[in-house]
Scaffold this motif. Structure first.
Motif, PDB file in Angstrom:
ATOM      1  N   ILE A  33       0.866  -1.176   0.000  1.00  0.00           N
ATOM      2  CA  ILE A  33       0.000   0.000   0.000  1.00  0.00           C
ATOM      3  C   ILE A  33       0.903   1.226   0.000  1.00  0.00           C
ATOM      4  O   ILE A  33       1.630   1.500   0.964  1.00  0.00           O
ATOM      5  CB  ILE A  33      -0.937  -0.003   1.210  1.00  0.00           C
ATOM      6  N   MET A  34       0.860   1.991  -1.115  1.00  0.00           N
ATOM      7  CA  MET A  34       1.734   3.160  -1.259  1.00  0.00           C
ATOM      8  C   MET A  34       1.169   4.372  -0.516  1.00  0.00           C
ATOM      9  O   MET A  34       1.927   5.190  -0.006  1.00  0.00           O
ATOM     10  CB  MET A  34       1.894   3.499  -2.743  1.00  0.00           C
ATOM     11  N   ARG A  35      -0.179   4.496  -0.471  1.00  0.00           N
ATOM     12  CA  ARG A  35      -0.771   5.667   0.169  1.00  0.00           C
ATOM     13  C   ARG A  35      -2.176   5.308   0.635  1.00  0.00           C
ATOM     14  O   ARG A  35      -2.854   4.504   0.024  1.00  0.00           O
ATOM     15  CB  ARG A  35      -0.844   6.837  -0.816  1.00  0.00           C
ATOM     16  N   LYS A  36      -2.612   5.941   1.709  1.00  0.00           N
ATOM     17  CA  LYS A  36      -3.953   5.733   2.239  1.00  0.00           C
ATOM     18  C   LYS A  36      -4.577   7.091   2.540  1.00  0.00           C
ATOM     19  O   LYS A  36      -3.953   7.960   3.135  1.00  0.00           O
ATOM     20  CB  LYS A  36      -3.907   4.893   3.516  1.00  0.00           C
ATOM     21  N   VAL A  37      -5.878   7.261   2.102  1.00  0.00           N
ATOM     22  CA  VAL A  37      -6.594   8.517   2.329  1.00  0.00           C
ATOM     23  C   VAL A  37      -7.987   8.179   2.870  1.00  0.00           C
ATOM     24  O   VAL A  37      -8.703   7.367   2.272  1.00  0.00           O
ATOM     25  CB  VAL A  37      -6.732   9.349   1.030  1.00  0.00           C
ATOM     26  N   ASP A  38      -8.381   8.802   3.969  1.00  0.00           N
ATOM     27  CA  ASP A  38      -9.744   8.640   4.497  1.00  0.00           C
ATOM     28  C   ASP A  38     -10.677   9.625   3.792  1.00  0.00           C
ATOM     29  O   ASP A  38     -10.420  10.841   3.800  1.00  0.00           O
ATOM     30  CB  ASP A  38      -9.756   8.905   6.008  1.00  0.00           C
ATOM     31  N   LEU A  39     -11.761   9.125   3.231  1.00  0.00           N
ATOM     32  CA  LEU A  39     -12.711   9.955   2.496  1.00  0.00           C
ATOM     33  C   LEU A  39     -13.845  10.417   3.410  1.00  0.00           C
ATOM     34  O   LEU A  39     -14.155   9.758   4.409  1.00  0.00           O
ATOM     35  CB  LEU A  39     -13.290   9.173   1.311  1.00  0.00           C
ATOM     36  N   PRO A  40     -14.494  11.557   3.081  1.00  0.00           N
ATOM     37  CA  PRO A  40     -15.568  12.102   3.954  1.00  0.00           C
ATOM     38  C   PRO A  40     -16.760  11.163   4.113  1.00  0.00           C
ATOM     39  O   PRO A  40     -17.449  11.220   5.120  1.00  0.00           O
ATOM     40  CB  PRO A  40     -15.991  13.386   3.222  1.00  0.00           C
ATOM     41  N   ASP A  41     -17.027  10.325   3.125  1.00  0.00           N
ATOM     42  CA  ASP A  41     -18.211   9.452   3.212  1.00  0.00           C
ATOM     43  C   ASP A  41     -17.950   8.179   3.998  1.00  0.00           C
ATOM     44  O   ASP A  41     -18.759   7.267   4.005  1.00  0.00           O
ATOM     45  CB  ASP A  41     -18.712   9.105   1.804  1.00  0.00           C
ATOM     46  N   GLY A  42     -16.780   8.070   4.653  1.00  0.00           N
ATOM     47  CA  GLY A  42     -16.480   6.908   5.474  1.00  0.00           C
ATOM     48  C   GLY A  42     -15.641   5.857   4.754  1.00  0.00           C
ATOM     49  O   GLY A  42     -15.132   4.936   5.396  1.00  0.00           O
ATOM     50  N   ARG A  43     -15.494   5.997   3.474  1.00  0.00           N
ATOM     51  CA  ARG A  43     -14.667   5.034   2.745  1.00  0.00           C
ATOM     52  C   ARG A  43     -13.188   5.400   2.886  1.00  0.00           C
ATOM     53  O   ARG A  43     -12.841   6.503   3.312  1.00  0.00           O
ATOM     54  CB  ARG A  43     -15.056   5.016   1.262  1.00  0.00           C
ATOM     55  N   VAL A  44     -12.352   4.436   2.469  1.00  0.00           N
ATOM     56  CA  VAL A  44     -10.906   4.643   2.509  1.00  0.00           C
ATOM     57  C   VAL A  44     -10.356   4.373   1.113  1.00  0.00           C
ATOM     58  O   VAL A  44     -10.696   3.364   0.485  1.00  0.00           O
ATOM     59  CB  VAL A  44     -10.228   3.706   3.537  1.00  0.00           C
ATOM     60  N   LYS A  45      -9.528   5.318   0.649  1.00  0.00           N
ATOM     61  CA  LYS A  45      -8.879   5.136  -0.657  1.00  0.00           C
ATOM     62  C   LYS A  45      -7.414   4.773  -0.421  1.00  0.00           C
ATOM     63  O   LYS A  45      -6.703   5.456   0.317  1.00  0.00           O
ATOM     64  CB  LYS A  45      -8.982   6.423  -1.471  1.00  0.00           C
ATOM     65  N   ILE A  46      -6.990   3.663  -1.067  1.00  0.00           N
ATOM     66  CA  ILE A  46      -5.580   3.270  -0.983  1.00  0.00           C
ATOM     67  C   ILE A  46      -5.022   3.177  -2.390  1.00  0.00           C
ATOM     68  O   ILE A  46      -5.745   2.921  -3.356  1.00  0.00           O
ATOM     69  CB  ILE A  46      -5.392   1.926  -0.244  1.00  0.00           C
ATOM     70  N   LEU A  47      -3.726   3.423  -2.502  1.00  0.00           N
ATOM     71  CA  LEU A  47      -3.021   3.254  -3.773  1.00  0.00           C
ATOM     72  C   LEU A  47      -2.187   1.989  -3.649  1.00  0.00           C
ATOM     73  O   LEU A  47      -1.248   1.921  -2.848  1.00  0.00           O
ATOM     74  CB  LEU A  47      -2.142   4.467  -4.063  1.00  0.00           C
ATOM     75  N   PHE A  48      -2.579   0.965  -4.416  1.00  0.00           N
ATOM     76  CA  PHE A  48      -1.989  -0.368  -4.295  1.00  0.00           C
ATOM     77  C   PHE A  48      -1.036  -0.623  -5.462  1.00  0.00           C
ATOM     78  O   PHE A  48      -1.407  -0.405  -6.631  1.00  0.00           O
ATOM     79  CB  PHE A  48      -3.094  -1.420  -4.288  1.00  0.00           C
ATOM     80  N   GLN A  49       0.203  -1.094  -5.134  1.00  0.00           N
ATOM     81  CA  GLN A  49       1.187  -1.464  -6.161  1.00  0.00           C
ATOM     82  C   GLN A  49       1.369  -2.975  -6.160  1.00  0.00           C
ATOM     83  O   GLN A  49       1.767  -3.570  -5.162  1.00  0.00           O
ATOM     84  CB  GLN A  49       2.536  -0.792  -5.896  1.00  0.00           C
ATOM     85  N   GLY A  50       0.993  -3.608  -7.311  1.00  0.00           N
ATOM     86  CA  GLY A  50       1.157  -5.045  -7.426  1.00  0.00           C
ATOM     87  C   GLY A  50       2.604  -5.419  -7.710  1.00  0.00           C
ATOM     88  O   GLY A  50       3.305  -4.731  -8.458  1.00  0.00           O
ATOM     89  N   MET A  51       3.032  -6.527  -7.101  1.00  0.00           N
ATOM     90  CA  MET A  51       4.430  -6.963  -7.265  1.00  0.00           C
ATOM     91  C   MET A  51       4.532  -8.373  -7.822  1.00  0.00           C
ATOM     92  O   MET A  51       5.360  -8.642  -8.688  1.00  0.00           O
ATOM     93  CB  MET A  51       5.163  -6.888  -5.918  1.00  0.00           C
ATOM     94  N   GLN A  52       3.713  -9.294  -7.303  1.00  0.00           N
ATOM     95  CA  GLN A  52       3.885 -10.690  -7.704  1.00  0.00           C
ATOM     96  C   GLN A  52       2.557 -11.423  -7.492  1.00  0.00           C
ATOM     97  O   GLN A  52       1.756 -11.072  -6.633  1.00  0.00           O
ATOM     98  CB  GLN A  52       4.971 -11.351  -6.852  1.00  0.00           C
ATOM     99  N   LYS A  53       2.339 -12.447  -8.331  1.00  0.00           N
ATOM    100  CA  LYS A  53       1.187 -13.305  -8.135  1.00  0.00           C
ATOM    101  C   LYS A  53       1.412 -14.212  -6.947  1.00  0.00           C
ATOM    102  O   LYS A  53       2.525 -14.692  -6.739  1.00  0.00           O
ATOM    103  CB  LYS A  53       0.937 -14.154  -9.377  1.00  0.00           C
ATOM    104  N   GLY A  54       0.309 -14.430  -6.205  1.00  0.00           N
ATOM    105  CA  GLY A  54       0.430 -15.284  -5.046  1.00  0.00           C
ATOM    106  C   GLY A  54      -0.799 -16.158  -4.882  1.00  0.00           C
ATOM    107  O   GLY A  54      -1.845 -15.929  -5.485  1.00  0.00           O
TER     108      GLY A  54
END
Length: 807
Positions: A79-100
């Motif tokens: 998770i590169m970044r996390k932001v709390d949104l006003p409507d209660g949701r959370v926005k994250i910026l996800f960087q994929g690296m490998q299949k698992g």
């Protein structure tokens, strides 16, 4: 960042569930987390600076948050970044690296498991390279067809040699189902993965080619139609290829279903006509004018209640009970109606009900307000059938009854067919109101249609122009109403049996008002019986002085006038509990009196005779006045008289002259004028005939502005002429009616009941009527009239003068 910078694998890490997308290792994707467990998993990863795995939810389990609801493989990343949104949701910026893949389930709140990296198996390089070239070729072809692959993506695929990266790029750009994407995702063999992907790309190529072919088909028509038509045709072709129907096809199919449901109850020609129009509509463009006309036609005809009949069986006792309940008096009309339905019931019970329709068509004839239409309402109520009322007054367009041809704008079925559709059954009671007032114009003669409708031998195949097929009207009960039978064309009169509903006597009006009108109007005005009292003398005064009619329509209005004022009084004065209406305060409620019939003069007069006349609103007492003026034997007739009455006056004068000449009536010679005669005439002795040779007569029938005509004033005019020429007074309490022949015979007349009721109201003591009327019509006269008035039959003019002139 690399995986090795975080931890060694297998490793225990939190799991985030993505509802819709499959993510791939090369992606940096924003994810919006609304689920509590996902947010806790993200917070756990951030707090411990650990990796996180994003797995996709299975189809149908978008909101499941256990291991059974997700695929067991996903993308491991950070998770590169996390932001709390006003409507209660959370926005994250996800960087994929490998299949698992998930090896072991550790926790479900939040999801956490033991995860390992998916290792790929390297296939033979030559096969992989050859298969990869096939994939590149197919991707380029798909890009040229559908535009799913932009040029820069195709260039990246061409330049890259990493098989895993190429397959992930292609898979992420295609609209694969979740299961397909998962199978491709977990495939570890490079060659097998490429082959699967090639199959998916080939399927997409076929789909794109089909879309392009559909566009080509539609494009060939674009020169003839506008853009809207192009879009609709494109949608039509797409739906056709997909095997789906649009709304219009559903409507057409609904027409077909309704038609088939009614087929067994329809005639063959009706079924064929409707089916032909449905098929024609299915081939037409929906925006064409003809399509709208046909659809309007189908909306009408598909609602025709073929096969639907009122289930109530005929019961003459119920008809009798309903008529007695709704109508006072009218014994003869009610008896005839009961006989009519008794015959129909008997035919039904003996299994020959089809012939019941071949009976007579009833026509209630009489003045306005006597209950003609309400009798028809009672019949419909007793039979539990729908009532359809068709007002014919002033109707002059034959298409109003027969229906318009469908070529005309605004065409629709005739009123009879519309009434049957509205009733929802094929055997309603249809009231043809005011059939005597049908007009004729350049639009046709509506009575010609009525001839067919009212003929039991023809109406089983009545043809409406709009329907364009025959419809059976034989089960319909037709009831006509009329004021003047003489106004109905003779062929139409021949189709009907007339039931005459005559005028009411004052006593009958009183009973009707007491039992029906007052209770009904109290209910309409929201009043209680205890709040209003109208005394008997007051009600009788209203009937005699405030109404001018044969029926009770105006009487109902006068009662309503009173009750409106009573309602106002009760509201203005809340302490008032009851309002009493008496002769003393009646003028406060009904200020204007209308004397229906003037009472006769009390003094006997010369040359003034009471005649009895029939009008469209009942009977009336008509005075005939005569005066003599010195002259030469001429006659002048005034009073807006028709040709028949003018001829009656001339016949009456001739008859009286014959009586004078034959010395059957005495003429006092003293009244014969002698002034203005020459010497020769003065020297001659005076004779009885000189009385009509030396006088001019003027006959007048008031009121002069009211047109009058009819064959019943002969004896009245003869009496007036005899009175003035013989200088004898006429009895003021005597009235008469009857036509006269040149030989002095008294001919029968019509409307006797109305005439005698009018005489009764005018307080006439003696009525002279033709002998033939006395023999055949006297039983129709109300008892109270016969009790209060002497009715004398006469057959010759001598008898009339014997009773009428004062001796």
């Amino acid at each position: 960042m690399k995986l090795s910078d975080y931890t060694a694998f297998p490793a225990d890490i939190p799991i985030i569930v993505e509802d819709n997308l499959f993510l791939y290792p090369f992606m940096i994707s924003p994810l919006f987390l609304a689920d509590e467990e996902n947010i806790r998993a993200a917070n756990d990863a951030l707090e411990h600076n650990s990796l996180v795995m994003v797995c996709t939810a299975k189809t149908g389990s978008e909101h499941g948050r256990d291991f059974n609801a997700i695929y067991t493989a996903g993308v491991i990343g950070s998770i590169m970044r996390k932001v709390d949104l006003p409507d209660g949701r959370v926005k994250i910026l996800f960087q994929g690296m490998q299949k698992g893949k998930i090896l072991k389930e550790l926790s479900t709140s939040p999801l956490r498991g033991t995860v390992d990296i998916i290792q790929t198996e390297r296939s033979e390089a030559i096969k992989v390279e050859a298969t990869l070239s096939v994939l590149r070729e197919k991707v380029a072809l798909l890009g040229s067809l559908g535009g799913q692959f932009p040029p820069d993506l195709i260039k990246t695929i061409e330049d890259n040699s990493d098989v895993q990266r190429i397959t992930d790029l292609v898979a992420s750009s295609m609209r694969l189902k979740k299961e397909q994407a998962f199978q491709l995702f977990v495939e570890t063999d490079d060659e097998a993965r490429l082959l699967k992907l090639i199959d998916y790309v080939i399927e997409e190529i076929e789909s794109s080619r089909l879309k392009k072919e559909i566009k080509t088909k539609v494009h060939s028509q674009i020169e003839k139609v506008n853009k809207e038509y192009f879009l609709k045709e494109q949608l039509k072709q797409i739906q056709k290829e997909l095997g789906t129907d649009n709304q219009r096809e559903e409507e057409i199919e609904e027409y077909r279903k309704k038609l088939e449901a009614k087929k067994e109850h329809m005639e063959e020609d009706a079924y064929k006509e409707i089916k032909k129009q449905i098929e024609k509509l299915s081939r037409m463009h929906p925006d064409s004018a003809d399509a709208n006309l046909i659809q309007s036609y189908l909306d009408w005809v598909i609602e025709l209640p073929f096969g639907k009949l009122s289930k109530k069986s005929l019961d003459v006792l119920e008809v009798k009970s309903q008529l007695d309940k709704d109508h006072y008096s009218l014994e003869k009309p009610k008896e005839r109606i009961e006989e009519y339905f008794a015959v129909r019931e008997l035919l039904d019970k003996r299994g020959i009900g089809e012939k019941a329709a071949n009976g007579a068509i009833l026509c209630f004839a009489g003045p306005p307000g006597v209950g003609k239409t309400s009798l028809a309402n009672s019949i419909a109520k007793a039979l539990k059938r729908k009532l359809v009322r068709i007002a014919l007054g002033g109707l002059e367009d034959v298409n109003e009854l027969r229906g318009h041809r469908r070529t005309y704008i605004g065409a629709m079925p005739g009123r009879i067919v519309q009434g049957i559709i509205e009733a929802g059954e094929m055997n309603p009671v249809v009231v043809l109101d005011e059939i005597d007032k049908v007009a004729r114009s350049f639009r046709g003669d509506p009575t010609a249609v009525l001839l067919e409708v009212l003929d039991p031998e023809q109406n089983n195949k009545f043809r409406d122009y709009y329907l364009n097929f025959n419809i059976d009207l034989s089960k319909v009960i037709f009831i006509a109403t009329a004021n003047e039978v003489g106004s109905i064309p003779a062929p139409l009169r021949d189709r009907m049996e007339f039931i005459f509903v005559n005028s009411y006597t004052p006593q009958e009006k009183y009973e009707i008002a007491k039992k029906y009108l007052i209770p009904q109007e109290l209910k309409k005005h929201g009043l209680k019986n205890s709040e209003v009292a109208i005394s008997k003398p007051t009600l009788q005064l209203i009937i005699s002085n405030y109404t001018r009619e044969s029926g009770v329509r105006n009487l109902r209005r006068r009662i309503a006038d009173i009750l409106r004022k009573v309602a106002k009084q009760l509201l203005i004065n809340p302490t008032l509990e009851k309002v009493n209406i008496s002769n003393a305060n009646l003028k406060e409620y009904l200020p204007k009196t209308v004397f229906e019939i003037d009472e006769v003069d009390k003094e006997n007069s010369v040359g003034i005779v009471n005649g009895l006349a029939w009008t469209s609103v009942g009977g009336d007492v008509l005075k005939v006045e005569a005066i003599r003026i010195q002259g030469k034997g001429g006659i002048q007739i005034t009073g807006s008289l028709g040709d028949v009455m003018k001829e009656s006056a001339k016949i009456a004068l001739s008859v009286v002259k014959v009586l004078i000449d034959n010395k059957k009536i005495d003429v006092p010679l003293s009244i014969v004028p002698t002034s203005g005669l020459d010497k020769e005439e003065c020297s001659k002795p005076i004779e009885a005939s000189d009385v009509y040779r030396r006088y001019d007569l003027h006959i007048h029938v008031p009121e002069g502005a009211t047109p009058k005509d009819g064959p019943s004033a002969g004896i009245t005019m003869a009496t007036a002429i005899a009175s003035i020429l013989c200088d004898k007074k006429v009895k003021s309490d005597v009235a008469m009616t009857g036509e006269l022949t040149l030989s002095g015979k008294v001919l029968p007349i019509g409307g006797l009941k109305e005439k005698l009721i009018a005489a009764y109201k005018a307080k006439i003591k003696t009525a002279l009527i033709p002998k033939k009327n006395y023999e055949k019509d006297l039983d129709e006269i109300p008892e109270e009239v016969k009790e209060k008035m002497a009715i004398i039959p006469v057959s010759r003019i001598e008898e009339v003068l014997e009773f009428a002139l004062v001796k």
